[in-house]
Design an enzyme around this catalytic site. Structure first.
Site, PDB file in Angstrom:
ATOM      1  N   LEU A   1       0.819  -1.124   0.054  1.00 21.68           N
ATOM      2  CA  LEU A   1       0.099  -0.146  -0.032  1.00 21.68           C
ATOM      3  C   LEU A   1       0.976   1.317  -0.173  1.00 21.68           C
ATOM      4  CD1 LEU A   1      -2.912  -0.917   2.605  1.00 21.68           C
ATOM      5  CD2 LEU A   1      -3.131  -0.714   0.442  1.00 21.68           C
TER       6      LEU A   1
ATOM      7  N   ARG B   1       5.148   3.037   1.213  1.00 27.11           N
ATOM      8  CA  ARG B   1       6.405   2.728   1.664  1.00 27.11           C
ATOM      9  C   ARG B   1       6.838   4.144   2.047  1.00 27.11           C
ATOM     10  NH1 ARG B   1      10.837  -1.053  -0.061  1.00 27.11           N
ATOM     11  NH2 ARG B   1       9.280  -2.224  -1.240  1.00 27.11           N
ATOM     12  N   GLY B   2       7.581   3.890   2.965  1.00 26.76           N
ATOM     13  CA  GLY B   2       8.073   5.177   3.841  1.00 26.76           C
ATOM     14  C   GLY B   2       9.230   4.885   4.819  1.00 26.76           C
TER      15      GLY B   2
ATOM     16  N   GLY C   1       8.929   2.048   7.235  1.00 23.75           N
ATOM     17  CA  GLY C   1       8.677   0.652   6.781  1.00 23.75           C
ATOM     18  C   GLY C   1       7.857   0.557   5.695  1.00 23.75           C
TER      19      GLY C   1
ATOM     20  N   VAL D   1       4.047  -0.786   4.038  1.00 32.55           N
ATOM     21  CA  VAL D   1       2.790  -1.215   4.468  1.00 32.55           C
ATOM     22  C   VAL D   1       1.949  -1.979   3.511  1.00 32.55           C
ATOM     23  CG1 VAL D   1       0.548  -0.158   5.278  1.00 32.55           C
ATOM     24  CG2 VAL D   1       2.569   1.244   5.518  1.00 32.55           C
TER      25      VAL D   1
ATOM     26  N   LYS E   1       1.835  -2.969   8.665  1.00 33.74           N
ATOM     27  CA  LYS E   1       3.402  -2.005   8.593  1.00 33.74           C
ATOM     28  C   LYS E   1       4.333  -3.189   9.039  1.00 33.74           C
ATOM     29  CE  LYS E   1       5.100   2.394   8.718  1.00 33.74           C
ATOM     30  NZ  LYS E   1       4.397   3.475   8.114  1.00 33.74           N
TER      31      LYS E   1
ATOM     32  N   ASP F   1       6.616  13.599  12.325  1.00 32.93           N
ATOM     33  CA  ASP F   1       6.731  13.259  10.625  1.00 32.93           C
ATOM     34  C   ASP F   1       5.168  13.637   9.920  1.00 32.93           C
ATOM     35  OD1 ASP F   1       7.676  13.007   7.990  1.00 32.93           O
ATOM     36  OD2 ASP F   1       7.493  10.987   8.207  1.00 32.93           O
TER      37      ASP F   1
END
Ligand SMILES: *[C@@H]1O[C@H](CO)[C@@H](O)[C@H](O)[C@H]1NC(C)=O
Ligand SMILES: *[C@@H]1O[C@H](CO)[C@@H](O)[C@H](O)[C@H]1NC(C)=O
Ligand SMILES: *[C@@H]1O[C@H](CO)[C@@H](O)[C@H](O)[C@H]1NC(C)=O
Ligand SMILES: *[C@@H]1O[C@H](CO)[C@@H](O)[C@H](O)[C@H]1NC(C)=O
Ligand SMILES: *[C@@H]1O[C@H](CO)[C@@H](O)[C@H](O)[C@H]1NC(C)=O
Length: 819
Positions: A528, A530-531, A534, A536, A550, A655
């Site tokens: 779903l 990506r950050g 991590g 998701v 996640k 964030d």
């Protein structure tokens, strides 16, 4: 006399609905061959005793997990006294209990597999019946009992139900569960009735008093009839001369004798007026005398309620399961390289596992004995007489009480830095001056509220309360024992509401196994997002809930700390924050399970038309109208305000950006990823961030200065998002201007400030130029002006000039209805 037809039909309807209500609970007195109880009708399809004291049927033990049980129908909460399948709950669909034509009573799961059955196949059984005693019996046509539930007790004995050489009582694993635990009440091979802990590593007798012999304890081992019985008056008599009596001896009182999950045996009476249970006798007045309670190396302490903790030099193995006890934080070796010293744990005893026993021994001599023998892990020095020395080969059954005349001395390597052993023990509560006290409170409330249903081994487990114990100086867990709870709290109403809280929260938050999440996500198939923290994945749980899973990348925490932190997020409950449903912590895997939010993140919608480098998939994205934008701005502010002010002061998101603002199907915002900053930044001193977090463009200037980070970094991030919501394009992008990097934001703010200064208060024509042109003028000018003003104040370089999130919410609320 004639009634108008309308009235007639209403009356008819009322009668009809009344009768259908009345018949919704079907109380059966008998179950005949060929009939069944269905799990789908678990609350209504019951077999009841003629006096309606007991009921029998399906009982819900977990999410989609049911047992076939008998319970007291007259107490406020269903008090289960017998369960056919305590360790194998069945599915909530398709499971049934049937009295088959072959005379067997069977419990089948959804797939038809037999989970439990009686041994009456081929006999003359023709019906099942629940007697007034709480005994479920299968009878033949002439009334002979061919099978009875009294022959297979679980953790409870009812009056007139004998305990024999063939039966035993086994405690439940934890409060609120019926799965088998480790404590047993039974006739031992020497004919003596005993309580014993029979755990994975050791077993240990603890009642009657193991320090005395059978006769000193008032028992006999000569009578081999091995039978014990509780009568209706409240007297318990056993063939080994064990006897005890309820404090409210007399007839006409409903009683039960239960081996509670804390290992204590208690006799209860039902108070018919309050429909609650009171303890009228218990085997061990001091709960820490129960062996095995805190696992290996663990110590049970009264504070004043009993709690488990780990001594210095040891750490907890599994915070959700004290049976696993504590493990040393060092490797015990026998070669000469390791130098040992001793740490005193005052007023503490570890029962059993004596290497040696030396009366009239000095403390120095005792130390010498333990140092010289490699197998010695500690010694207990009793100050009775001239001092008695017990060297220990293992530490079990530890308990601490202020009146214990002695101390335990743990043999620990000197390299462990014994002087700082206490301080260096990893604690969940940091000494962070700003957040410490809040956090401790939060912990106490939160962690206790996470009930875990481990579907893998189909055992429900309760987590325990956390608290801080200064005596030993480490974090420890408190057993929220039903019995202890009952003794201390019963009757004052607290326990009930606490337990309601338990249930409400527990049903939503739990620990998952890695295998479970692998399955739910089909081996992490659908990504779903990506950050930094991590990736998701979308998943579907067994109960059909759609979730976002996640996988965390850079978590450096141990399982214990992770568990505690994460449990706190589980408690966070606000409509503008993404709900966390659980987590997984197995080996190196750290995963979080969130509710799945329908409409993706704000950036997908906000920047769908503009060239946005980050939005590579824009399925379903559409232009947000003004109303939606305002609602998103307000909701996001509310969510952050909750994190900063209402919920737990120390939660700073760190964030805030459109990617972390998810939209549900009503385009209501839900903030994701809060608290992650903490998970990956731990291990340093308190709440100092060891490295910069956040996303360029949304990061407050103080990130680059050497100052402590406060909630104002979120206000800054929010300000950027707010202005982007108005403008409809990225302001956080950095562009080259005259050879220098500069954010769009700066120009936007600069223009905005000038315009606000230039114009009168009444004139808001300047707003037009600053709002998303895609809206084609369809927006509320006053609201837009306010949002720009707030946004600009939020991105002030000097953080003391930025408003708090609470103030932002207030300001937005003021112009909410002005359209
Ligand atoms: C079923 O088991 C019980 C207890 O083990 C026993 O007393 C009984 O005789 C058995 N019944 C049959 C029909 O085998
Ligand atoms: C053994 O215990 C049973 C049951 O309590 C009792 O009836 C019987 O008299 C006892 N036998 C002896 C020899 O004491
Ligand atoms: C103990 O020994 C194991 C294996 O030899 C090692 O992995 C571990 O790091 C050691 N622990 C300590 C605290 O020294
Ligand atoms: C430790 O003490 C026990 C009991 O005195 C003894 O049996 C054992 O041999 C000793 N071990 C060592 C290594 O001295
Ligand atoms: C032991 O810990 C104390 C307190 O943390 C520290 O001051 C001291 O230097 C340490 N000693 C050793 C040998 O590590």
């Amino acid at each position: 006399m004639r009634f108008p037809p309308a009235i007639v039909s209403i009356v008819f309807f009322l009668i009809l609905s009344y009768s259908s209500l009345a018949s919704s609970v079907t109380k059966k007195d008998f179950m005949y061959k060929g009939s069944s109880l269905l799990v789908e009708d678990y609350g209504s399809d019951l077999l009841t005793s003629p006096d309606e004291t007991f009921a029998c049927g399906f009982y819900q033990v977990g999410t989609n997990a049911y047992s076939f049980s008998i319970w007291f129908a007259k107490s406020a909460e269903r008090m289960v006294v017998w369960t056919a399948n305590r360790d194998h709950p069945v599915n909530g669909r398709g499971s049934r209990v049937s009295l088959r034509r072959d005379a067997t009573m069977v419990l089948t799961d959804v797939d038809g597999s037999i989970i439990w059955s009686t041994n009456t196949t081929g006999t003359m059984v023709d019906k099942a019946e629940l007697l007034n005693t709480g005994n479920l019996v299968l009878k033949d046509p002439s009334g002979n009992i061919l099978w009875q539930s009294f022959d297979s007790p679980t953790d409870t004995l009812l009056p007139s139900q004998p305990l024999t050489r063939h039966t035993k009582m086994v405690s439940a694993m934890a409060i609120g569960t019926h799965a088998s635990g480790y404590f047993t009440f039974y006739f031992d091979n020497d004919n003596v009735l005993r309580l014993t802990y029979d755990g994975p590593e050791i077993s240990s007798l603890y009642w009657p008093n193991p320090d005395f012999d059978v006769f000193t304890n008032g028992r006999t081992n000569y009578n081999s009839s091995r039978i014990a019985l509780l009568d209706d008056m409240g007297a318990f008599l056993s063939s080994d001369r064990a006897s005890f009596f309820a404090s409210d001896m007399g007839s006409g009182i409903k009683r039960r004798l239960t081996l509670d999950y804390d290992g204590n045996l208690r006799l209860y009476s039902l108070d018919e007026s309050t429909r609650s249970w009171t303890v009228t006798w218990e085997a061990l007045p001091r709960p820490c005398d129960v062996h095995g309670l805190c696992g290996r190396n663990g110590v049970c302490t009264y504070t004043p309620k009993p709690k488990c903790s780990c001594p210095p030099g040891y750490e907890i193995v599994d915070p959700s399961d004290w049976n696993k006890g504590c493990k040393p934080k060092f490797n015990r070796t026998c070669d000469q390289t390791q130098q040992y010293g001793f740490v005193e744990v005052p007023h503490t005893d570890f029962w059993g596992f004596d290497l040696d026993y030396n009366p009239s021994s000095s403390l120095e001599h005792c130390m010498k004995l333990c140092l010289e023998n490699c197998s010695c892990e500690a010694f207990v020095y009793r100050l009775t007489g001239e001092g008695t020395c017990y060297t220990k080969s293992a530490l079990f059954n530890g308990h601490s009480a202020s009146d214990f005349p002695g101390s335990a001395y743990l043999k620990l390597p000197r390299s462990l830095n014994l002087t700082s052993a206490k301080a260096a023990t990893p604690t969940l509560i940091t000494s962070d001056p700003d957040c410490g006290s809040n956090k401790a409170d939060a912990l106490i409330q939160v962690v206790g509220f996470s009930r875990m249903y481990n579907t893998n081994n189909r055992r429900t487990r309760w987590a325990y309360f956390y608290d801080f114990v200064y005596a030993i100086g480490i974090i420890e867990a408190l057993f929220l024992a039903s019995g202890w709870w009952g003794l201390y709290r019963r009757g004052d109403g607290v326990s009930k509401s606490m337990e309601d809280g338990y249930r409400a929260i527990s049903s939503q938050f739990r620990k998952f196994t890695y295998a479970e999440l692998k399955k739910a996500t089909e081996v992490f198939k659908e990504e779903l997002g990506r950050g930094g923290s991590g990736t998701v994945y979308k998943g579907v749980l067994k109960d059909d809930r759609v979730v976002a899973v996640k996988k965390l990348g850079d978590v450096i925490q141990g399982e214990e700390e992770f568990w505690a932190e994460v449990s706190m997020f589980g408690r966070v409950n606000h409509m503008n924050l993404v709900k966390m449903w659980g987590f997984c912590s197995e080996g190196t895997h750290r995963l979080l399970v969130y509710e799945y939010v329908e409409n993706e993140s704000l950036n997908k919608h906000l920047f769908s038309n503009a060239s946005d480098s980050n939005s590579n998939s824009n399925r379903g994205a559409r232009l947000l109208n003004w109303k939606e934008r305002f609602r998103i701005a307000l909701g996001t502010a509310k969510g952050l305000a909750y994190l900063h002010h209402e919920c737990l002061e120390w939660v700073i998101h760190c964030d805030v950006k459109p990617e972390n603002i998810l939209l549900d199907n009503n385009f209501e915002p839900k903030i994701a990823d809060f608290g992650l900053a903490k998970l990956s930044q731990r291990g340093g001193s308190g709440f100092q961030f060891s490295r910069i977090r956040g996303t360029k463009g949304y990061m407050a200037p103080e990130w680059f200065l050497n100052v402590p980070i406060t909630a104002k970094v979120d206000v800054y991030g929010y300000g950027v998002v707010l202005l982007e919501i108005v403008k409809g394009s990225r302001l956080s992008d950095w562009v080259m201007v005259d050879g220098e990097e500069e954010a769009d934001l700066m120009r936007f703010v600069w223009v905005g400030r000038n315009k606000i200064d230039e114009c009168d208060d009444d004139d808001d024509s300047w707003v037009e130029d600053m709002v998303d042109p895609e809206l084609k003028g369809q927006f509320n000018k006053q609201q837009a002006a306010k949002m720009i003003e707030i946004g600009i104040s939020c991105v002030e370089e000097d953080r003391s000039k930025r408003p708090t999130m609470d103030e932002v919410v207030q300001a937005l609320l003021q112009c909410e209805c002005e359209d």
